[in-house]
Design an enzyme around this catalytic site. Structure first.
Site, mmCIF file in Angstrom:
data_model
loop_
_atom_site.group_PDB
_atom_site.id
_atom_site.type_symbol
_atom_site.label_atom_id
_atom_site.label_comp_id
_atom_site.label_asym_id
_atom_site.label_seq_id
_atom_site.Cartn_x
_atom_site.Cartn_y
_atom_site.Cartn_z
ATOM 1 N N CYS A 4 0.798 -1.204 -0.003
ATOM 2 C CA CYS A 4 -0.115 -0.067 -0.264
ATOM 3 C C CYS A 4 0.859 1.264 0.041
ATOM 4 C CB CYS A 4 -1.054 -0.041 1.152
ATOM 5 S SG CYS A 4 -1.719 1.547 1.326
ATOM 6 N N CYS A 7 0.581 3.523 3.190
ATOM 7 C CA CYS A 7 1.244 2.905 4.192
ATOM 8 C C CYS A 7 2.620 3.074 4.294
ATOM 9 C CB CYS A 7 0.993 1.479 4.433
ATOM 10 S SG CYS A 7 -0.671 0.754 5.123
ATOM 11 N N ASN A 87 -13.206 9.597 -1.354
ATOM 12 C CA ASN A 87 -13.744 8.834 -2.345
ATOM 13 C C ASN A 87 -13.573 7.335 -1.595
ATOM 14 O OD1 ASN A 87 -13.969 11.055 -4.511
ATOM 15 N ND2 ASN A 87 -11.577 10.814 -4.736
ATOM 16 N N GLY A 93 -14.229 6.987 -8.038
ATOM 17 C CA GLY A 93 -12.835 7.288 -8.533
ATOM 18 C C GLY A 93 -11.683 6.958 -7.491
ATOM 19 N N THR A 95 -8.545 5.710 -6.101
ATOM 20 C CA THR A 95 -7.579 5.011 -6.721
ATOM 21 C C THR A 95 -6.484 4.607 -5.777
ATOM 22 O OG1 THR A 95 -6.313 7.201 -7.009
ATOM 23 C CG2 THR A 95 -7.515 6.492 -8.884
ATOM 24 N N HIS A 98 -6.351 3.122 0.644
ATOM 25 C CA HIS A 98 -6.010 3.480 1.888
ATOM 26 C C HIS A 98 -6.853 4.742 2.434
ATOM 27 C CE1 HIS A 98 -2.747 3.667 5.261
ATOM 28 N NE2 HIS A 98 -3.755 4.730 5.570
ATOM 29 N N HIS A 100 -8.369 8.081 2.786
ATOM 30 C CA HIS A 100 -7.658 9.408 2.691
ATOM 31 C C HIS A 100 -8.512 10.409 2.542
ATOM 32 C CE1 HIS A 100 -7.585 7.406 -1.414
ATOM 33 N NE2 HIS A 100 -7.714 9.008 -1.658
ATOM 34 N N HIS A 102 -9.197 14.278 1.116
ATOM 35 C CA HIS A 102 -8.543 15.362 0.444
ATOM 36 C C HIS A 102 -9.042 16.521 0.884
ATOM 37 C CE1 HIS A 102 -7.806 12.814 -3.379
ATOM 38 N NE2 HIS A 102 -8.756 12.143 -2.839
HETATM 39 P P1 AMP Z 1 -8.083 8.989 -4.725
HETATM 40 O O1 AMP Z 1 -8.610 9.017 -6.388
HETATM 41 O O2 AMP Z 1 -9.345 9.543 -4.082
HETATM 42 O O3 AMP Z 1 -8.046 7.696 -4.267
HETATM 43 O O4 AMP Z 1 -7.134 9.781 -4.444
HETATM 44 C C1 AMP Z 1 -5.729 9.292 -4.501
HETATM 45 C C2 AMP Z 1 -4.907 10.606 -4.591
HETATM 46 O O5 AMP Z 1 -3.485 10.100 -4.040
HETATM 47 C C3 AMP Z 1 -4.776 11.332 -6.118
HETATM 48 O O6 AMP Z 1 -5.161 12.545 -5.869
HETATM 49 C C4 AMP Z 1 -3.188 11.061 -6.264
HETATM 50 O O7 AMP Z 1 -2.655 12.059 -6.977
HETATM 51 C C5 AMP Z 1 -2.523 10.922 -4.890
HETATM 52 N N1 AMP Z 1 -1.480 10.293 -4.810
HETATM 53 C C6 AMP Z 1 -1.260 8.929 -5.501
HETATM 54 N N2 AMP Z 1 0.306 8.560 -4.915
HETATM 55 C C7 AMP Z 1 0.781 9.750 -4.435
HETATM 56 C C8 AMP Z 1 2.022 9.874 -3.737
HETATM 57 N N3 AMP Z 1 2.818 9.061 -3.679
HETATM 58 N N4 AMP Z 1 2.125 11.086 -2.968
HETATM 59 C C9 AMP Z 1 1.090 11.856 -2.806
HETATM 60 N N5 AMP Z 1 -0.020 11.726 -3.379
HETATM 61 C C10 AMP Z 1 -0.319 10.530 -4.294
HETATM 62 ZN ZN ZN Z 2 -2.328 1.513 3.507
#
Ligand code: AMP
Ligand code: ZN
Length: 114
Positions: A4, A7, A87, A93, A95, A98, A100, A102
């Site tokens: 992950c 993580c 999300n 959407g 991606t 884990h 999070h 925003h």
């Molecule tokens: P979500 O689409 O809600 O799952 O948001 C995932 C977010 O994580 C996206 O806005 C990505 O640009 C961001 N993201 C993915 N990998 C990283 C990373 N290594 N460092 C910072 N942001 C990341």
């Molecule tokens: Zn994780």
């Protein structure tokens, strides 16, 4: 969870532009910002999404929310306004699997989201 990315950011094994951390929560700037301020606030604990939260994790989710509020103040977007988004799953959407939150701000945003 071994593979992950969030993580790994929490553990410090993947670099990130970290702007806040405590025992429970880490915050870092999104690598692909969608607004002048775009920060992700995560629990250190691996939780796949908000769909997986349990009642025992109410204080942890509250902590994530409060850290986002404090970062809105330190980013100076509290008066102008900001958006908090989490999300969940494919239709939203998501991606990174884990949990999070925003924190987006620094520009006017439209509603409904795309
Ligand atoms: P979500 O689409 O809600 O799952 O948001 C995932 C977010 O994580 C996206 O806005 C990505 O640009 C961001 N993201 C993915 N990998 C990283 C990373 N290594 N460092 C910072 N942001 C990341
Ligand atoms: Zn994780």
């Amino acid at each position: 969870m071994n593979d992950c990315p969030f993580c790994a950011i929490a553990a410090g094994t993947i670099a990130a532009d970290r702007i806040y951390e405590d025992e429970e929560v880490v915050a870092f700037r999104d690598i692909n910002p969608q607004a002048p301020t775009h920060i992700l606030v995560i629990p250190r604990e691996h939780i796949a999404s908000a769909a997986e939260l349990t009642r025992a994790q109410d204080p942890l989710w509250g902590r994530v929310l409060h850290v986002a509020q404090q970062l809105a103040v330190s980013e100076d977007i509290d008066a102008s306004g900001f958006r908090l988004v989490t999300n969940v799953g494919a239709d939203a959407g998501q991606t990174v699997p884990h949990l999070h939150l925003h924190l987006l701000g620094g520009r006017a945003m439209s509603w409904p989201p795309g």
